[in-house]
Design a protein around this motif. Structure first.
Motif, short mmCIF file in Angstrom:
data_model
loop_
_atom_site.label_atom_id
_atom_site.label_comp_id
_atom_site.label_asym_id
_atom_site.label_seq_id
_atom_site.Cartn_x
_atom_site.Cartn_y
_atom_site.Cartn_z
N ASP A 68 -18.23 16.05 48.01
CA ASP A 68 -19.24 16.64 48.88
C ASP A 68 -20.40 17.19 48.05
O ASP A 68 -21.58 17.03 48.38
CB ASP A 68 -18.65 17.79 49.71
CG ASP A 68 -17.82 17.30 50.88
OD1 ASP A 68 -17.89 16.10 51.22
OD2 ASP A 68 -17.07 18.12 51.45
N ALA A 69 -20.03 17.88 46.95
CA ALA A 69 -21.05 18.45 46.08
C ALA A 69 -21.92 17.35 45.47
O ALA A 69 -23.15 17.46 45.41
CB ALA A 69 -20.40 19.29 44.98
N VAL A 70 -21.28 16.27 45.03
CA VAL A 70 -22.03 15.14 44.47
C VAL A 70 -22.92 14.52 45.53
O VAL A 70 -24.07 14.16 45.27
CB VAL A 70 -21.07 14.09 43.89
CG1 VAL A 70 -21.84 12.85 43.42
CG2 VAL A 70 -20.27 14.67 42.73
N ALA A 71 -22.39 14.38 46.75
CA ALA A 71 -23.17 13.78 47.84
C ALA A 71 -24.45 14.57 48.11
O ALA A 71 -25.51 14.00 48.36
CB ALA A 71 -22.33 13.69 49.11
N LEU A 72 -24.36 15.90 48.04
CA LEU A 72 -25.56 16.71 48.22
C LEU A 72 -26.56 16.45 47.11
O LEU A 72 -27.78 16.42 47.33
CB LEU A 72 -25.19 18.19 48.28
CG LEU A 72 -24.46 18.64 49.54
CD1 LEU A 72 -23.95 20.06 49.38
CD2 LEU A 72 -25.36 18.54 50.76
N GLY A 73 -26.05 16.28 45.88
CA GLY A 73 -26.94 15.93 44.79
C GLY A 73 -27.60 14.59 45.01
O GLY A 73 -28.80 14.43 44.78
N GLU A 74 -26.83 13.61 45.48
CA GLU A 74 -27.40 12.29 45.79
C GLU A 74 -28.46 12.39 46.89
O GLU A 74 -29.43 11.63 46.91
CB GLU A 74 -26.29 11.33 46.25
CG GLU A 74 -25.28 10.97 45.18
CD GLU A 74 -25.79 9.87 44.25
OE1 GLU A 74 -26.97 9.51 44.36
OE2 GLU A 74 -24.99 9.39 43.42
N ALA A 75 -28.26 13.35 47.81
CA ALA A 75 -29.20 13.52 48.92
C ALA A 75 -30.43 14.32 48.52
O ALA A 75 -31.27 14.62 49.37
CB ALA A 75 -28.50 14.18 50.10
N GLY A 76 -30.53 14.68 47.24
CA GLY A 76 -31.72 15.36 46.76
C GLY A 76 -31.66 16.87 46.80
O GLY A 76 -32.66 17.53 46.58
N ASP A 77 -30.48 17.43 47.05
CA ASP A 77 -30.34 18.89 47.08
C ASP A 77 -29.24 19.30 46.12
O ASP A 77 -28.15 19.71 46.52
CB ASP A 77 -30.04 19.37 48.50
CG ASP A 77 -30.32 20.87 48.66
OD1 ASP A 77 -30.40 21.56 47.63
OD2 ASP A 77 -30.48 21.32 49.80
N ALA A 78 -29.54 19.17 44.81
CA ALA A 78 -28.55 19.52 43.79
C ALA A 78 -28.18 21.00 43.86
O ALA A 78 -27.04 21.37 43.57
CB ALA A 78 -29.08 19.17 42.41
N ALA A 79 -29.13 21.85 44.23
CA ALA A 79 -28.84 23.28 44.31
C ALA A 79 -27.77 23.56 45.36
O ALA A 79 -26.86 24.36 45.15
CB ALA A 79 -30.11 24.07 44.63
N ALA A 80 -27.87 22.89 46.52
CA ALA A 80 -26.85 23.05 47.55
C ALA A 80 -25.51 22.52 47.06
O ALA A 80 -24.45 23.11 47.32
CB ALA A 80 -27.27 22.33 48.83
N GLY A 81 -25.55 21.40 46.32
CA GLY A 81 -24.31 20.87 45.76
C GLY A 81 -23.67 21.83 44.78
O GLY A 81 -22.44 21.99 44.76
N ALA A 82 -24.51 22.48 43.97
CA ALA A 82 -23.97 23.47 43.02
C ALA A 82 -23.32 24.63 43.75
O ALA A 82 -22.29 25.16 43.32
CB ALA A 82 -25.09 23.97 42.10
N ARG A 83 -23.92 25.03 44.88
CA ARG A 83 -23.31 26.12 45.65
C ARG A 83 -21.96 25.69 46.22
O ARG A 83 -21.00 26.48 46.23
CB ARG A 83 -24.24 26.54 46.79
CG ARG A 83 -25.48 27.29 46.33
CD ARG A 83 -26.18 27.98 47.49
NE ARG A 83 -26.67 27.04 48.48
CZ ARG A 83 -27.85 26.44 48.42
NH1 ARG A 83 -28.65 26.67 47.40
NH2 ARG A 83 -28.24 25.62 49.37
N VAL A 84 -21.86 24.44 46.69
CA VAL A 84 -20.58 23.94 47.20
C VAL A 84 -19.54 23.96 46.09
O VAL A 84 -18.39 24.37 46.30
CB VAL A 84 -20.74 22.53 47.78
CG1 VAL A 84 -19.38 21.88 48.03
CG2 VAL A 84 -21.52 22.58 49.09
#
Length: 807
Positions: A68-84
């Protein structure tokens, strides 16, 4: 220092690389596990594993959260992925108890435990926080493989193979979730990665239908067909679940199937982070407003009103020191913050002195550093959309200069904007061209070039026509790329700029024109402003009315001879409040997609094989799970109480996993505290010297301790300054200096008052040195140099910081 430690964590997380996923380990590794893990099953008997099977299934939820965290990074929101990733680490740390995910992993396979925590920490720090999605994916793979090793050690080869199939099903669900949110490019990348991993592990040999469906999802996502991609991805999820039942016994497959539904709940939570830009974007938008206002002050001075320009600059920036954007800029890019403040001081001095050359130089420094701050906060398409808003405001300045008879100055500003567009400042040129090539041609060739020509020829009709064309194209770009929230940020710059333009025109005794500017701006807002009008009215009606009233008040002040500058200041404040309302309450595609994801999960559960199995195994657990699933979907749809509903759903899923393996009483849920395996008794921890309630009034600086991060991560202070490390979120933290990474002549420091790093680590094991909710650790720094420190319980998650002390 920190990167060296992260390299060490990566080496720890690499344990098991090359061993493959579940069912692919070497026989030598299995033999070693036989000696070291008395709980291991050799795979010959997949029955009667009880609670161990439920915990192994729960590890699949953690594996899914990695991706899920990686997917957020792929979607252009690495900061949200880092929070996950950070939240996943903390949840894992709290998953204690005999059958808690954390404690049982440590008992089952120490190497897997170390590898999972190391990989998870690297996923956040070296991957997503650094914006390196490829590195994040590698870290997720390492952490996932570590959990796969533990699953096989605990439950045997057949069960681990079934769990591997279900884990790939969960990754297929990520594809469905991303396409539902309209992120087809990210969905294609995530799906292809999952497909490649599944094929290399041999899992697809057992599940050809899964491979075919996931391949179809990737193909559809690459073609931009979100609906077909989601349909194929959901089919892949179902195929993986079906294949898992052929690989192991019913109870294990049921537990893993429920865990897969739990993973879909985590998907929804991750999607909520993609609902639109948040606080960082709001800060970036506020900085863009300052870019506009600095330019407004400069063009006013260029028209001879130097005193009014200095007053305008002072008024426009008077509240910066107390604004949220101030701290955000300092935390995001300290050099940009210092450069901006220095440039602003120079600009105000130059304006007051009437020194045009110095003012131009200072304005360039202000603008350059604010742009750097915007890029540090958001970057990418959000920065490009904000640049469009900046251009909208500046082209409005161009028109006012032309109408004032300063055609040469207007041409100079327009040409400067043209050059900045061609230089792809903030990625604006490329973003517009990629979004819509015909729009790009219309903006640049049909209107921008011809606007300059019309001003040079003093063709009034041509100027008005091409000015309208430029503004229309810019607004169309914002709406096409950004959606309501990004448009709100860009248009905040435009409207604030127009209000201060009215004040500038008043200072030049152009009262009628000042009134017309405010009226025109209100008309633009009423006409929709790229969706901003409706978004604000929907998000917060009171903020909407205040925005309109204060903008109208600017025009009224101009027409009645009132204080237009004061009215512009009030509107500036109202515009920032309005932007915050849209960002906070305006909803977004990610929120809608999260609701649809859980609605799809509810429908899928009703048809799933595990539905009847859970109902037969434990009617109460079944009703609790179904109610929690339905409530979570409803909360997401209504936009109210989603966090609480998500937590209840996670608990219900875990209880259901234990129920289907015949061990409902072993589920690690503490009914009295609501925390998994945690008695909630923080009072058994002690702080020690300098741990106080609240934040002292005399603290010079505050470091906020979030769930698994210090904010800011690096802070520069003067010798003799006092820093309060305030507990802001999460479980208890420590503030512990790295003994080898503080100045040689500095005394060792740590919450708990320890004299060495080793003593501080041992002290934490005894409950000492804890900073709990409502408390802060206070330290006065006297010795110059870099002081590196960390949080003992969250070190592996990358919770580290640096205090730089200057003479």
């Amino acid at each position: 220092m920190r990167h060296q430690r992260r390299d060490l964590l990566r080496s720890i997380g690499a344990v098991g690389i090359g061993l493959g996923l579940a069912g692919c380990s070497s026989s030598d590794d299995e033999a070693e596990n036989d000696d070291e893990n008395p709980t291991e099953d050799d795979g010959s008997d997949d029955s009667d594993r009880g609670p161990e099977a439920a915990v192994a299934a729960e590890w699949n939820v953690y594996r899914a959260r990695l991706y899920d965290a990686v997917a957020l990074g792929e979607a252009g929101d690495a900061a949200a992925g880092a929070r996950v990733a950070g939240e996943t680490f903390e949840d894992f740390e709290n998953a204690g108890g005999e059958y808690g995910a954390h404690e049982l992993l440590e008992r089952t396979d120490e190497d897997a435990y170390e590898g999972f925590e190391g990989g998870l920490g690297a996923l956040r720090t070296d991957g997503l926080e650094d914006g390196d999605v490829a590195r994040a994916r590698d870290a997720a793979d390492r952490a996932s493989e570590s959990l796969a090793d533990a699953q096989e050690a605990l439950t045997g080869e057949d069960a681990a193979t079934a769990l591997a199939l279900q884990q790939y099903g969960a990754r297929a669900a990520d594809v469905a979730a991303l396409t539902t949110a309209g992120r087809t490019d990210a969905a294609a990348s995530v799906g292809q990665s999952a497909l490649d991993d599944a094929e290399s592990s041999g899992v697809t040999d057992r599940a050809e239908d899964f491979a075919d469906a996931l391949s179809g999802a990737v193909e559809a996502a690459n073609g931009g067909d979100a609906e077909a991609a989601a349909e194929e991805a959901n089919a892949a999820f179902s195929a993986a679940m079906a294949a898992s039942y052929d690989a192991t016994d019913e109870e294990v497959a049921n537990a893993g199937h429920l865990a897969a539904f739990g993973a879909r709940g985590r998907d929804a939570a991750a999607l909520s982070a993609l609902g639109g830009p948040g606080k960082a974007f709001g800060h970036a938008a506020a900085l863009t407003v300052y870019r506009v206002l600095a330019s407004d002050a400069r063009w006013l001075a260029a028209q001879g009103a130097t005193d009014a320009a200095a007053t305008t600059a002072e008024a426009a920036f008077s509240h910066f020191e107390a604004a949220d954007a101030h701290d955000a800029l300092e935390a995001a890019d300290d050099d940009a913050y210092e450069g901006f403040e220095d440039g602003l001081g120079d600009l105000q001095s130059a304006l007051a002195d009437g020194d045009g050359s110095a003012a131009d130089e200072a304005l360039a420094a202000v603008d350059e550093n604010l742009r750097a701050g915007v890029d540090a906060l958001v970057g990418g398409e959000p920065a490009a959309v904000l640049q469009s808003g900046f251009f909208r405001a500046r082209f409005a300045d161009v028109l006012e200069l032309y109408r004032l008879g300063a055609a040469d100055a207007a041409v100079a500003v327009a040409r400067g904007l043209f050059e900045r567009f061609e230089a792809d400042e903030a990625g604006f040129h490329e973003a517009m061209e990629e979004t819509d090539e015909s729009l790009y041609d219309r903006f640049e060739h049909d209107h921008l070039e011809k606007l300059v020509e019309a001003m040079e020829e003093e063709n009034d009709n041509g100027v008005e026509s091409h000015y309208d064309g430029v503004q229309s194209a810019l607004l169309e770009f914002e709406a096409a790329v950004g959606g309501d929230r990004l448009v709100a940020g860009a248009e905040t710059s435009f409207f604030a700029g127009r209000a201060f333009d009215a004040a500038a025109l008043t200072a030049l005794d152009e009262h009628d024109r000042a009134s017309a500017v405010a009226e025109d701006a209100l008309a633009v807002f009423e006409a929709g402003a790229g969706g901003y009008h409706e978004a604000l009215e929907t998000a917060d009606h009171e903020a909407y009315e205040t925005f309109e009233d204060e903008l109208a008040a600017v025009g009224e002040s101009a027409s009645s001879g009132g204080d237009v500058l004061a009215a512009a200041e009030r509107f500036h404040e109202a515009a920032l409040v309005a932007l915050d309302a849209v960002l906070t309450n305006g909803g977004g595609g990610g929120t809608d997609a999260a609701a649809r994801t859980m609605q799809d999960a509810f429908s899928a559960f009703e048809e799933a094989r595990v539905h009847d199995a859970l109902e037969s195994a434990d009617a109460e657990a079944y009703e609790t799970f179904e109610d929690a699933l339905e409530n979570y979907a409803a909360a997401l749809e209504e936009g109210d109480g989603a966090s609480e509903a998500a937590a209840a759903y996670a608990d219900a899923t875990l209880r259901a996993q234990f129920a289907v393996v015949g061990a409902p009483d072993d589920a690690p849920l503490d009914e009295s505290s609501g925390e998994n395996g945690d008695d909630g008794d923080e009072q058994s921890l002690s702080g020690g010297p300098n741990v106080v309630d609240g934040v002292p009034d005399d603290a010079d600086h505050v470091v906020s301790m979030q769930r698994v991060a210090y904010e800011p991560e690096e802070l520069t202070v003067a010798a003799g300054d006092t820093v309060a490390f305030e507990h802001a979120a999460g479980e208890p933290h420590s503030v512990t200096a790295y003994g080898a990474d503080i100045p040689d002549d500095a005394a060792y420091w740590a919450s708990g008052g320890f004299e060495s790093e080793d003593a501080a680590r041992k002290g934490w094991e005894n409950g000492e040195g804890a900073v709990q909710s409502g408390q802060s650790y206070v330290r006065t720094f006297e010795t110059a140099g870099e002081h590196d420190y960390f949080c003992v319980p969250h070190e592996r998650a990358g919770m580290e910081g640096t205090i730089v002390v200057e003479e």
